[in-house]
Design a protein around this motif. Structure first.
Motif, short mmCIF file in Angstrom:
data_model
loop_
_atom_site.label_atom_id
_atom_site.label_comp_id
_atom_site.label_asym_id
_atom_site.label_seq_id
_atom_site.Cartn_x
_atom_site.Cartn_y
_atom_site.Cartn_z
N LEU A 57 0.73 -1.23 0.36
CA LEU A 57 -0.27 0.37 0.45
C LEU A 57 0.53 0.94 0.05
N VAL A 58 -0.02 2.41 -0.97
CA VAL A 58 0.81 3.78 -1.04
C VAL A 58 -0.26 4.73 -0.57
N CYS A 59 0.70 5.68 1.06
CA CYS A 59 -0.57 6.57 0.83
C CYS A 59 0.12 7.90 0.96
N ALA A 81 -1.70 -1.40 -4.03
CA ALA A 81 -3.56 -0.67 -3.72
C ALA A 81 -2.45 0.95 -3.63
N ILE A 82 -3.20 1.80 -3.58
CA ILE A 82 -2.34 3.29 -3.91
C ILE A 82 -3.96 4.42 -3.30
N VAL A 83 -3.82 5.00 -1.76
CA VAL A 83 -4.73 5.43 -1.45
C VAL A 83 -4.10 7.29 -1.35
N ASP A 84 -4.81 8.45 -1.46
CA ASP A 84 -4.12 9.77 -1.27
C ASP A 84 -5.00 9.99 -0.25
N ILE A 85 -5.19 11.26 1.04
CA ILE A 85 -5.81 11.84 1.68
C ILE A 85 -5.09 13.02 1.60
N THR A 86 -5.18 13.79 0.61
CA THR A 86 -4.54 15.45 0.29
C THR A 86 -5.81 16.52 0.39
N GLY A 87 -6.65 16.00 0.50
CA GLY A 87 -7.70 16.83 0.61
C GLY A 87 -8.95 17.60 -0.73
N VAL A 88 -7.97 17.32 -1.69
CA VAL A 88 -8.51 17.37 -2.83
C VAL A 88 -9.22 16.17 -3.76
N MET A 89 -9.57 15.67 -4.77
CA MET A 89 -10.79 14.28 -4.82
C MET A 89 -9.59 14.30 -6.50
#
Length: 251
Positions: A57-59, A81-89
């Motif tokens: 997993l990469v966040c 899997a890869i996810v982001d939590i940056t605030g824009v989608m």
């Protein structure tokens, strides 16, 4: 599970508290990466390495302005899997699909600072799978509420609840003069508290939001209309500003 968290700031460290297994941090600020790794018993990805890196997993937990470049740099490190939590989608989802078309993908936006957790997390699952499901289970086990959404719905909402809201609070802080002690009203006291909350944070965070999302211009436009309104127009604007829920209750 092996997880790489790109971004060793507050939100990257918050994500680390939800991740079982081994954690590696990457950050352009190596000292921040080492500090985060020490706090979470993790490791540090050395910048500039040419060796192939593989993680389950990469966040992505970087500022919004850096999200596309970061996904392009580190997306290939994600094997499952890869996810982001940056605030824009919309931007990260498009980039993750382009760089990682065959693995699980999702965008999460915790609507809180880590010290205010748990809270609501708008979520877009672009390509589902067991790791994404596990991440959601981690979030929910900590008391967070997952809010299914779309990238368009989320980014449009941020224009109101972030860009416009922050603009209104900062503008109030700039517009008011000092008054003697004891002159506060319930409304002004609440606004003063909001100004204090916003201005004791990191200005770069708020600048990123202003640069990413529209909303500030509408606050300025509405303030001008209120300032120049006659009685009839003011009453009309007052009622337009009343939340729909309040209207339904009063009726």
């Amino acid at each position: 599970m092996d997880t790489l968290i790109v971004g060793a700031g507050a939100m990257g460290r918050w994500f680390a508290t939800h991740v079982p297994g081994s954690i590696t941090f990457a950050d352009i600020d190596q000292s921040a990466a080492h500090e985060a790794a020490a706090t979470h018993d993790g490791e540090v990805l050395q910048q500039g390495t040419t060796e192939e890196q593989n993680y389950d997993l990469v966040c992505i937990a970087v500022p919004m302005s850096a999200v596309v470049e970061t996904i392009e740099t580190y997306g290939s490190y994600a094997q499952e899997a890869i996810v982001d939590i940056t605030g824009v989608m919309e931007l990260p989802l498009q980039s993750m699909e382009a760089v990682c078309p065959d693995i699980q993908r999702a965008s999460f936006h915790p609507l809180f600072a880590p010290e205010n957790a748990p809270g609501n997390i708008p979520t877009v699952i672009d390509r589902e799978g067991p790791i994404i499901s596990t991440v959601i289970e981690w979030f929910e086990s900590q008391g967070n509420t997952i809010i299914p959404t779309t990238a368009e719905e989320h980014d449009t909402a941020m224009e109101s609840i972030q860009a416009a809201a922050h603009t209104a609070v900062i503008a109030y802080g700039l517009a008011v003069d000092d008054v003697p002690d004891g002159y506060g009203t319930p409304i002004s006291n609440t606004l003063d508290e909001l100004v204090t909350q916003v201005t004791t944070g990191n200005p770069d965070v708020y600048l990123e939001i202003q640069e990413m999302f529209d909303g500030a211009d509408r606050v300025a436009e509405m303030a001008q209309q209120i300032a120049t309104a006659d009685r009839e127009t003011f009453v009309k604007l007052y009622h337009e500003a009343t939340p729909a829920e309040s209207n339904s209750v009063s009726q």
